[in-house]
Design an enzyme around this catalytic site. Structure first.
Site, PDB file in Angstrom:
ATOM      1  N   TYR A 224       0.841  -1.203   0.000  1.00 27.26           N
ATOM      2  CA  TYR A 224       0.000   0.000   0.000  1.00 27.26           C
ATOM      3  C   TYR A 224       0.879   1.258   0.000  1.00 27.26           C
ATOM      4  O   TYR A 224       0.672   2.181  -0.794  1.00 27.26           O
ATOM      5  CB  TYR A 224      -0.936   0.002   1.228  1.00 27.26           C
TER       6      TYR A 224
ATOM      7  N   ARG B  92       2.011   8.768  12.839  1.00 27.56           N
ATOM      8  CA  ARG B  92       1.637  10.021  13.528  1.00 27.56           C
ATOM      9  C   ARG B  92       0.132  10.292  13.459  1.00 27.56           C
ATOM     10  O   ARG B  92      -0.464  10.762  14.429  1.00 27.56           O
ATOM     11  CB  ARG B  92       2.406  11.184  12.888  1.00 27.56           C
TER      12      ARG B  92
ATOM     13  N   ARG C  73     -10.123   4.734   9.088  1.00 26.32           N
ATOM     14  CA  ARG C  73      -9.084   4.289   8.145  1.00 26.32           C
ATOM     15  C   ARG C  73      -7.974   3.661   8.975  1.00 26.32           C
ATOM     16  O   ARG C  73      -7.278   4.350   9.714  1.00 26.32           O
ATOM     17  CB  ARG C  73      -8.555   5.471   7.324  1.00 26.32           C
TER      18      ARG C  73
ATOM     19  N   PHE D 299      15.170  19.560  -1.514  1.00 33.00           N
ATOM     20  CA  PHE D 299      13.795  19.090  -1.750  1.00 33.00           C
ATOM     21  C   PHE D 299      13.585  17.683  -1.175  1.00 33.00           C
ATOM     22  O   PHE D 299      12.539  17.385  -0.603  1.00 33.00           O
ATOM     23  CB  PHE D 299      13.518  19.109  -3.266  1.00 33.00           C
TER      24      PHE D 299
END
Ligand code: MG
Length: 493
Positions: free
Chosen positions: A189, A236, A246, A309
Site C-alpha cells: 500500500y 503520527r 481508516r 527538496f
C-alpha cells in the site's frame, strides 16, 4: 506569527525564539517563480499555471515551499506531478463516492489527466481538495504543455498508482473500512501511494539532467524514501485516521497475541496505554528499517536544490518518529514537531553529512527512550545501531571537518584509525612514485635515451650500522682486555 506569539515564545522558549529568528533573518528564498526572468521555466505568465501554483499552495501546505525552490523547469514539473497525484488521492479518499463510480474513474485517471476539459464536480462537500478537481481542466492544460519525456513519466506513475489505489479502495469499500492484514500488504500500500512517487521523482531528476542518468533506475532506494515518509505519517496520524475509520496499521503488528487488541481503535482506550506503546514502538521499528536506504539515496544527489527538496521531508520524518516514540499523547491527538525544530531541520538539511548527523541524533534519542520491558527493545537497539554504523562508515567520526570552507579536514590523533590512515597514505604515495618512475623509464627506453637510474629512495643506512657495530666491538674487546690484565695482575700481586 504575530508580535504577541513572538513575545510569548521569547519568554517561554528563548532558545526556540533564537532559532526562529535566525531562520526568519538568514534563510533566504532562493528563487522567486513570479519574477519575469523565471517565467520561461515557471510558467507564471500563463493564467492556468498561476492557478496551478495556487492549487499547490492550497493542497500541499508543507511541500509547496520546497517544490518552488527547485531549479529550472523541474519545479513546475514536480508541481504538476504533485497536483495530478493529489487529484487521484482526493478521489481515492472520498468515501461519499460509491465504489462502482470510483473504480472506473481511478483506473482511467492517467487518461483523464490528458483529456482536455475534463473536470469532476461530485466530490463530497467536506473533501478539502475538491476545488482542485472542479478546476482540473487547468491541470490538464498544463500537463499537456510539459516536455513529452516528463509527461510520459508522470502518466506512467499515475497509471501504476491508480490501479494499486483502486485495489485497496475496493477492499475498503467491501469491508466497510480500510484494513491491512499483513506487513507485506502495508508495504505494498505504501509503495502505491508513496514509493511510486519516489520512483517518479528519481526518473524526473534524471530526465532533467540535474542528476545522474541512472538515478531513475534506483527503484529500491527511491521506494524506501517514499515508504519512510508515508509510514511516518501513518504512525503520527493514528488518531485522526482511526476517527475516520481508516486503519492503515497492519494487523500482523497490532493484532499480536501478546498485545491483546481486538481492534485498532482499542489502543487509545483507558488502560491500554502500555500495550499500545509496544505496538507503537514496533510500528516505529518497522519505519526505521528504511532509514539507511534514505541516507544512501541522499548521498547520490548532486544538485543542491534537489538535495534540499528530498532531504527536508526526510529529516522531518526522523524527527517525527523520535517525537512519537514512547509518546502516549500520539494516541489521543495529532502531535507535530515544534516550529523551531522544523526551522532548524530546514537550515541543517543542506548536505549528506549533516543529514546523517540529524539521523544519528534522533536514533540515539530513540535508543535512550527504549525500555527493556518493551518486547521490541533488542530489535530497536539493532535498528538504531545500523544507523550509527552507516554514519560511521560513510562519515567516520575521526575526520573532523573544518569550520571554514576551503580548509582541509583534520584528524583526531587519539583515534587509532588516524595512524592507519596516515600509514596507508604513505604507502599510496610510495606506490604512485614507483609507478611514475617506471613509466618514465619506459618512455626513455622507447625514445632510445640512456636510461638514468632512478634516484634511490632513502632507506635504512646498513653501512653506517656495520661501521658503528665494528667500532663498538673493538671498544668492547679493549675494555675486556684491560679488565683481564687488571684482574690478572691484582691476583698475582
Ligand atoms: Mg489516500
Amino acid at each position: 506569527m504575530g508580535a504577541a506569539a513572538w513575545l510569548t515564545l521569547l519568554l517561554t522558549h528563548p532558545i526556540e525564539f533564537r532559532t526562529l529568528l535566525q531562520f526568519w533573518l538568514f534563510h533566504e528564498q532562493k528563487r522567486d517563480i513570479t519574477s519575469m526572468k523565471e517565467h520561461a521555466t515557471s510558467g507564471w505568465d500563463r493564467q492556468t499555471m498561476r492557478r496551478c501554483w495556487e492549487f499547490l499552495d492550497m493542497t500541499s501546505r508543507s511541500f509547496a515551499a520546497v517544490i518552488k525552490e527547485v531549479e529550472g523547469d523541474l519545479a513546475r514539473t514536480i508541481c504538476m506531478f504533485y497536483l495530478v497525484l493529489r487529484g487521484l488521492d482526493t478521489i481515492e479518499d472520498d468515501m461519499t463516492i460509491p465504489d462502482d463510480v470510483k473504480q472506473p474513474i481511478l483506473r482511467s485517471f492517467h487518461k483523464l489527466t490528458v483529456t482536455p476539459g475534463w473536470t469532476y464536480n461530485d466530490c463530497g462537500p467536506k473533501e478539502k481538495d475538491r476545488q482542485l478537481l472542479v478546476e482540473y481542466d487547468k491541470v490538464i492544460e498544463e500537463v499537456n504543455l510539459l516536455d513529452p519525456e516528463y509527461r510520459s513519466i508522470i502518466l506512467d506513475i499515475t497509471e501504476k498508482m491508480e490501479n494499486g489505489m483502486a485495489d485497496f479502495a475496493h477492499r475498503a469499500a467491501t469491508a466497510g473500512a480500510t484494513y491491512i492484514d499483513k506487513i507485506e500488504d502495508y508495504d505494498l500500500y505504501c509503495h502505491y501511494v508513496a514509493g511510486l512517487v519516489g520512483e517518479g521523482l528519481s526518473r524526473l531528476f534524471s530526465a532533467s539532467k540535474k542528476e545522474v542518468s541512472w538515478l531513475g533506475t534506483q527503484l529500491e532506494i527511491s521506494n524506501s524514501m517514499g515508504l519512510l515518509l508515508q509510514k511516518t505519517n501513518i504512525i503520527r496520524d493514528y488518531r485522526e485516521d482511526c476517527d475516520d475509520k481508516r486503519y492503515f496499521w497492519p494487523k500482523e503488528i497490532w493484532g499480536r497475541k501478546e498485545y491483546g487488541f481486538q481492534e485498532m481503535k482499542d489502543m487509545y482506550a483507558p488502560g491500554a496505554e502500555q500495550r499500545g506503546q509496544w505496538v507503537q514502538s514496533e510500528m516505529i521499528l518497522d519505519a526505521l528499517r528504511h532509514s539507511t536506504d534514505a541516507l544512501d539515496y541522499l548521498r547520490l544527489l548532486k544538485n543542491q536544490s534537489v538535495f534540499a527538496f528530498c532531504a527536508i521531508p526526510v529529516t522531518m520524518a526522523i524527527a517525527t518518529l523520535d517525537l512519537c516514540f514512547m509518546n502516549p499523547a500520539m494516541f489521543q491527538r495529532n502531535i507535530k514537531i515544534r516550529k523551531a525544530e522544523a526551522a532548524s531541520l530546514i537550515m541543517r538539511s543542506t548536505n549528506p553529512r549533516d543529514v546523517a548527523d540529524i539521523f544519528r541524533q534522533h536514533c540515539r534519542s530513540i535508543h535512550a527512550k527504549a525500555v527493556p520491558e518493551d518486547p521490541n527493545f533488542l530489535r530497536i537497539s539493532v535498528a538504531c545501531g545500523k544507523v550509527e554504523q552507516w554514519c560511521e562508515q560513510n562519515f567516520p567520526s575521526f575526520v573532523r571537518m573544518p569550520s571554514t570552507a576551503g580548509n582541509p579536514p583534520t584528524f583526531d590523533s587519539e583515534d587509532a584509525r588516524t595512524s592507519i590512515l596516515k600509514k596507508s597514505q604513505e604507502i599510496d604515495q610510495t606506490i604512485t612514485h614507483r609507478k611514475r618512475m617506471a613509466q618514465l623509464q619506459e618512455k626513455q627506453v622507447a625514445h632510445g635515451d640512456q636510461v638514468k637510474p632512478a634516484p634511490e629512495q632513502p632507506g635504512i643506512p646498513w653501512e653506517l650500522f656495520a661501521l658503528f657495530g665494528a667500532i663498538f666491538a673493538i671498544l668492547l674487546l679493549c675494555i675486556l682486555g684491560v679488565v683481564w690484565i687488571v684482574v690478572k695482575f691484582s691476583d698475582s700481586s
